[in-house]
Design an enzyme around this catalytic site. Structure first.
Site, PDB file in Angstrom:
ATOM      1  N   ASP C 139       0.872  -1.182   0.000  1.00 39.54           N
ATOM      2  CA  ASP C 139       0.000   0.000   0.000  1.00 39.54           C
ATOM      3  C   ASP C 139       0.906   1.229   0.000  1.00 39.54           C
ATOM      4  O   ASP C 139       1.512   1.556   1.020  1.00 39.54           O
ATOM      5  CB  ASP C 139      -0.905   0.004   1.261  1.00 39.54           C
ATOM      6  CG  ASP C 139      -2.021  -1.040   1.190  1.00 39.54           C
ATOM      7  OD1 ASP C 139      -3.073  -0.838   1.842  1.00 39.54           O
ATOM      8  OD2 ASP C 139      -1.849  -2.062   0.498  1.00 39.54           O
ATOM      9  N   LYS C 202      -6.775   3.375  -3.488  1.00 41.58           N
ATOM     10  CA  LYS C 202      -7.230   3.368  -2.093  1.00 41.58           C
ATOM     11  C   LYS C 202      -7.472   4.804  -1.634  1.00 41.58           C
ATOM     12  O   LYS C 202      -6.734   5.715  -2.037  1.00 41.58           O
ATOM     13  CB  LYS C 202      -6.137   2.697  -1.255  1.00 41.58           C
ATOM     14  CG  LYS C 202      -6.377   2.643   0.249  1.00 41.58           C
ATOM     15  CD  LYS C 202      -5.279   1.802   0.922  1.00 41.58           C
ATOM     16  CE  LYS C 202      -5.265   2.028   2.431  1.00 41.58           C
ATOM     17  NZ  LYS C 202      -4.164   1.328   3.107  1.00 41.58           N
ATOM     18  N   LYS C 238     -10.158   0.259  -2.632  1.00 43.81           N
ATOM     19  CA  LYS C 238     -10.124   0.027  -1.185  1.00 43.81           C
ATOM     20  C   LYS C 238     -10.423   1.309  -0.437  1.00 43.81           C
ATOM     21  O   LYS C 238      -9.606   2.233  -0.431  1.00 43.81           O
ATOM     22  CB  LYS C 238      -8.743  -0.508  -0.775  1.00 43.81           C
ATOM     23  CG  LYS C 238      -8.572  -0.685   0.746  1.00 43.81           C
ATOM     24  CD  LYS C 238      -7.247  -1.357   1.087  1.00 43.81           C
ATOM     25  CE  LYS C 238      -6.953  -1.259   2.588  1.00 43.81           C
ATOM     26  NZ  LYS C 238      -5.673  -1.902   2.949  1.00 43.81           N
TER      27      LYS C 238
END
Lengths: 506, 318, 302
Positions: C139, C202, C238
């Site tokens: 991430d 995300k 996400k």
């Protein structure tokens, strides 16, 4: 270069393959929503409703009753009294007496307080009224609960406050009420239309005889009960259900001083003719065929939402529905692709299910009209696209539909269908869009979608429509005047301008 | 068997506090002033009674004039805190829809209706008013709240304009609230007078800091309970009891207070206000209402005085 | 700015704030009941990236979190394991060891999380080491300062470089929508990240508010939709930060279902970055099956 038959076949096959392999979104059965029914146990339905005249529910002099049904199931909900000429006369007399003896004797501030009471009672009974509205009319509970009833409440609150402030609305005039007003409302927003008519009329000091639409009398009758609970002086509001004939008696009654009508343009013209030569005042809110104009610089995804709200909200039973899509050619493919995908997620079904987006068509008659015009569209050569949603076996239903390849001269581009059917046309320049948008006898509303502010003001200044929505659609507020140009009617409802129809100025 | 006294009959006496930031607080200064019942019950209010110096009322304690309450003598720090709370609350209040603001003012009327008997009783005890006169004042106050509730979603349509400028621009003017407004409430009528100035100031989205009637503060302090139960966000209306002579200069000189409604009816204080207000160019409106019960004592003018007009230009063209 | 990038970004549609807020609010009205609620809760559970990103994280803390990830409800093997555990690089090996063979993935933040204001070589090394220690997913954070200054090339190139350093690991690109503020920025950043090779986009680091609001999630889902229809490539999404209740989790599933359709309703393409929501999901599930409102003490706090 000439092509052989084999070449053509290969080309078609290749195109089919490309088409089949194009990325596609699937809106299928992964994670289905379970039924989410709104409860209807707390709805207090009578078996039989009388007329509401002089503050009481009374039996009709006509001795006639008619059945009112739930268009989603075709089950009978109740029997409702049908008013004849004698019933209308009794109601007008009750309204006259109430006007002379009670209503005009109250101070404006006290009048306002009655209207505030009605608003509060409507709030308290919101859920019951929303369920009843969906049952009687077919619209999704999501809409009756979140749009119809709250707006109706807001109309009463808004107008209650005008009662003692009318001299600000009409400075340097002496403001008086007109007297007895006859009001005829349609079946697409029964309670809301009753609120749009009753609230301003009362605030300005008038008394009322209201005829609800033939297929949707119930919420108006429950509103009558609320008037009783508010201790509204008897005869100030009278409700006489019935069909076209009952309405005609009301329009033609010699002592009704003002008529307000919302409904089809055809009937509006009949009414206008009927009262010619009399001193009766008239406002008309009629049909429309609004253009929803999408420019290439529009926020596209929100514009697509705007199309959906414009034509599928309330099954398209909306006078100001965006029933024509005018999309700039450069973004037409993208917009129509998004529209197809979006239609695939519209849920059609039981109006009382909280997840329903598209409810039932209000009546068999209306369903037939829609079918007729849609068949006509196909016949005239437009291409039909329809949602593949499942249709329940009982009740009246029509799936969300749009037509491409529509020409300005097609019937589906000019006539009001009053159903979930959209006609799509393209344009190249702003001038062309405005020209096409204005090129119809109607002029109720329009939508303009663009990110550029100056373009919005330019387009809106050229549109011949009474209500224009920029980067939105189907927005209503009691403080915002609503009404049409040309054959969409005359007069405004809501706002300062809406008061004009209900006062005498000297 | 012992003869038990009926102590449940003993009254629980109310403590009257300041109303600041949606809470009932005592003055940080710890000072208090006693408030006694009216000298001659049934006589009503005379003009001289209205102009009697505050100290005279408080000094004449005695058996014939029962003590109604000890109230907080608000300090400049309380005032400072009130302005801070008003400043914090004002933007959120202004951004609420006109519809919602109107509902909240209507709710105040509902709450006051429910408290009408206790307010009437206080008015009688404070002033020696007859029951009918006390009732009349409470009723008029309720109606005034309903009146202003109905203005919230209308004054904009009347004060706002679309201006026909000579060039290709869409040009429009809208009224906006000023911000934090100081109110010097009239000495009497203390309930109707307070609401006559408070309601029009807050209905347009301003927040108010009010210096209450010094001679008759109790009905207003009780009215704070109506404010507290009507969904009005804390900080939008702040009520301070205390000595006007002490507090007025701090209000008039406060840099975060942008306007003052001066209905105090005191020439000397008005002069102070007018002059001190210049420190940050406050808008000052002095009121000299002869009869708060008259129709002239309410209306659009009272709202307009505390709005600013904002004009915007936008081109028309593709 | 490179010609290609500027052309692409110019074609990104703008977002009307009022319109998108209304659409998100309208989807929030979906009523998820009975069977749909139970199925949704299980689905959401299988999509969780159970996260711990605190300075005081230790081996012990991560061990316990991993146990919860494998078996969210003690004594109930029918509740699915979560999708992944998300930790700082130093805790990757521990997580890898405990989660071995369980099906739960190890995700690591990298690139100078959360601010991302370290030189590119450091970001790349951060990524490489996390992957070497066993991270299945990375991430990363974008350089918001560069983005807001209009230096899109730089933002783009950094993502490309980190993607390269990921090797076999899948890359999630954190936009930090709370700092981008406007929906137009979020939409543009989404397209930029997808163009540069992101496997997932995300919303947030979870360190600031606002984080994953329904409107911002919807903007990103619409960007993913356009990207898919244009390129045929499905990018995952996400939301992370501020998701505490089952209701919020189910609402997210509604947004995905009605924007992207069936294909995205899988942990391969949709994840929920959270931790406390796990217990609320379990409480709601038990309430649905037993009919009784639940008490927090009956669900483990790991």
């Amino acid at each position: 270069m000439s092509t052989t038959l084999a070449d053509e076949k290969a080309r078609t096959e290749a195109l089919k393959k490309i088409e089949a392999e194009k990325p596609r979104l699937e809106f299928g059965g992964a994670w289905e929503y379970a039924p989410a029914p709104e409860s209807k146990d707390h709805v207090r339905l009578e078996k039989r409703y009388g007329l509401f005249v002089g503050g009481e529910f009374v039996a009709p002099r006509s001795k006639k009753y008619f059945e009112t049904i739930n268009p989603a199931t075709e089950e009978v909900l109740a029997e409702v009294a049908e008013g004849n000429a004698a019933d209308i006369d009794a109601a007008v007399r009750a309204a006259e007496e109430a006007y002379e003896k009670r209503w005009r004797k109250l101070s404006p501030a006290q009048r306002g307080k009655y209207i505030y009471r009605i608003a509060r009672l409507l709030q308290e009974k919101s859920r019951e009224l929303a369920v009843l509205e969906s049952m009687n009319g077919g619209k999704p509970i999501k809409e009756s609960r979140d749009v119809d009833v709250p707006l109706a409440v807001a109309h009463f609150f808004y107008h209650a406050g005008w009662s003692d402030k009318l001299d600000y609305a009409f400075p340097r005039h002496r403001v008086s009420p007109i007297g007895v007003c006859g009001q005829i409302i349609p079946w697409n927003f029964p309670l809301l239309m009753a609120a749009w008519k009753i609230a301003p009329a009362l605030a300005c000091g008038n008394t009322i005889v209201l005829k609800p639409a033939e297929t949707t009398p119930l919420t108006s009758l429950h509103l009558a009960k609320i008037c009783q609970e508010a201790d509204l002086p008897p005869g100030v509001v009278n409700i006489v259900p019935g069909a076209g004939e009952t309405g005609a008696h009301l329009v033609n009654h010699p002592r009704v001083r003002k008529i307000a009508f919302t409904g089809s343009t055809d009937v509006g013209k009949i009414i206008q003719r009927s009262i010619a030569g009399t001193a009766k005042r008239l406002t008309l809110e009629l049909g429309g065929k609004a253009a929803n104009i999408i420019f290439e610089d529009a926020p596209l995804d929100q514009a697509v939402e705007g199309i959906i709200n414009g034509i599928y909200f309330n099954q398209g039973h909306v006078c100001c529905a965006g029933s024509r899509l005018l999309v700039q050619e450069s973004v037409a493919t993208a917009v129509l692709g998004k529209l197809s995908d979006r239609i695939a997620t519209l849920r059609l079904g039981d109006p009382l299910d909280k997840n329903t987006d598209v409810g039932a068509i209000n009546s068999k008659m209306q369903l037939e009209k829609i079918r007729e015009l849609v068949a006509c569209g196909v016949e005239e050569g437009a291409e039909i696209h329809q949602s593949a949603c499942a249709i329940p076996s009982r009740g009246f239903w029509f799936p969300p539909t749009f037509f491409t390849g529509v020409a300005q001269s097609h019937r589906i581009a000019r006539e009001e269908i009053f159903g979930p059917v959209l006609a799509v046309m393209t344009f190249r320049t702003p001038e062309e869009a405005v020209e096409k948008a204005n090129n119809i006898p109607y002029g109720l509303s329009a939508g303009v979608w663009t990110d550029k502010g100056s373009k919005i003001f330019q387009i809106t200044s050229k549109m011949k429509a009474g209500v224009i929505w920029a980067n939105t659609f189907n927005k209503f507020d009691p403080s915002s005047p609503f009404g049409g140009y040309k054959e969409s009617g005359f007069g405004r409802e809501g706002g300062v301008h809406g008061l004009r129809a209900y006062v005498e100025l000297s | 068997m012992l003869d038990r006294p009926r102590d449940s009959a003993l009254e629980v006496r109310k403590t009257y506090k300041l109303y600041v930031g949606g809470e009932f607080i005592r003055t940080e200064s710890g000072r208090y002033d006693p408030v006694y019942a009216a000298a001659r019950p049934g006589k009503g209010r005379s003009a001289s009674a209205q102009r009697r110096a505050p100290s005279a009322q408080r000094l004449s304690a005695g058996a014939q004039r029962p003590l109604l309450a000890n109230i907080s003598r608000g300090s400049r720090k309380d005032l400072r805190e009130a302005v801070r709370k008003a400043r914090a609350a004002q933007p959120g209040w202004a951004s609420k829809s006109a519809y919602l603001k109107g509902q909240i003012l209507y709710r105040m009327a509902e709450m006051l209706e429910g408290r009408a008997p206790s307010l009437a009783k206080l008015l009688k005890e404070s002033h020696g008013l007859s029951p009918a006169a006390a009732q009349r004042e409470v009723r008029a106050t309720i109606d005034r709240l309903v009146h202003y509730a109905g203005w919230s979603d209308k004054y904009g349509a009347i004060l706002g304009t679309v201006n026909p400028v000579a060039s290709s621009y869409f040009d429009f003017s809208v009224p906006e609230p000023v911000g934090v407004v100081g109110i010097v409430a009239p000495e009497t009528p203390d309930l109707l007078g307070l609401v006559s100035h408070l309601a029009p100031v807050v209905v347009s989205g301003n927040a108010a800091v009010v210096l209450l009637s010094e001679t008759f503060p109790l009905p207003a302090l009780e009215f704070a309970e109506v404010l507290a139960t009507s969904d009005l966000p804390g900080g939008v209306a702040n009520l301070l009891s205390g000595h006007k002579e002490e507090l007025v200069p701090h209000l008039a000189r406060h840099m975060d207070v942008l306007a003052i409604a001066d209905a105090g009816g005191d020439a000397a204080l008005s002069k102070t206000i007018a002059s001190d207000a210049a420190v940050n160019v406050k808008r000052v409106k002095r009121y000299d209402v002869s009869d708060y019960f008259a129709e002239k004592a309410q209306g659009l003018d009272f709202i307009e005085a505390f709005t600013e007009i904002k004009t915007t230009w936008h081109p028309i063209g593709v | 700015m490179s010609a290609v990038l500027s052309l692409d970004l110019a074609r990104v549609p703008t977002v009307d704030q009022v319109g998108i807020d209304e659409r998100a609010a309208s989807l929030a009205k979906r009523s998820i009941k009975t069977t749909a609620k139970r199925a949704g809760i299980r689905l959401a559970m299988s999509m969780l990236d159970l996260t711990t990103l605190e300075g005081k994280d230790s081996e012990g803390k991560v061990r316990q979190l991993c146990q919860k990830a494998i078996r969210p409800m003690p004594g109930d093997a029918t509740i699915p394991h979560v999708a992944a555990v998300c930790v700082y690089p130093n805790l990757v090996s521990v997580a890898k060891e405990v989660l071995a063979g369980s099906g739960v993935k190890v995700a690591s933040v990298a690139t100078g999380f959360p601010a991302g204001l370290v030189p590119l070589p450091v970001k790349i090394e951060d990524t490489r080491q996390a992957v070497a220690m066993g991270a299945d997913e990375i991430d990363m954070v974008i350089d918001r300062g560069a983005f807001l200054a209009g230096d899109y090339d730089r933002v783009f190139e950094e993502i490309v470089a980190v993607k390269d350093a990921c090797g076999p690991a899948r890359l999630k690109v954190i936009l930090e929508t709370g700092e981008l503020e406007t929906y137009d920025n979020v939409r543009r950043a989404s397209h930029l990240a997808m163009g540069a090779g992101a496997d997932f986009i995300k919303t947030s680091t979870g360190k600031i508010q606002p984080a994953a609001t329904p409107s911002v999630v919807l903007v990103m889902l619409e960007a993913i939709r356009d990207h898919y229809l244009e390129t045929g490539r499905r990018v995952g999404m996400k939301p992370a930060g501020g998701i505490r209740t089952s209701k919020q989790a189910l609402h997210l599933l509604v947004l995905v279902k009605e924007t992207l359709g069936d294909a995205w309703l899988t942990p391969d393409l949709f994840r929920i970055g959270a931790s406390t929501v796990a217990n609320d999901l379990l409480m709601q599930l038990v309430k649905e099956t037993t009919g009784r409102y639940q008490n927090e003490d009956y669900f483990t706090k790991d």
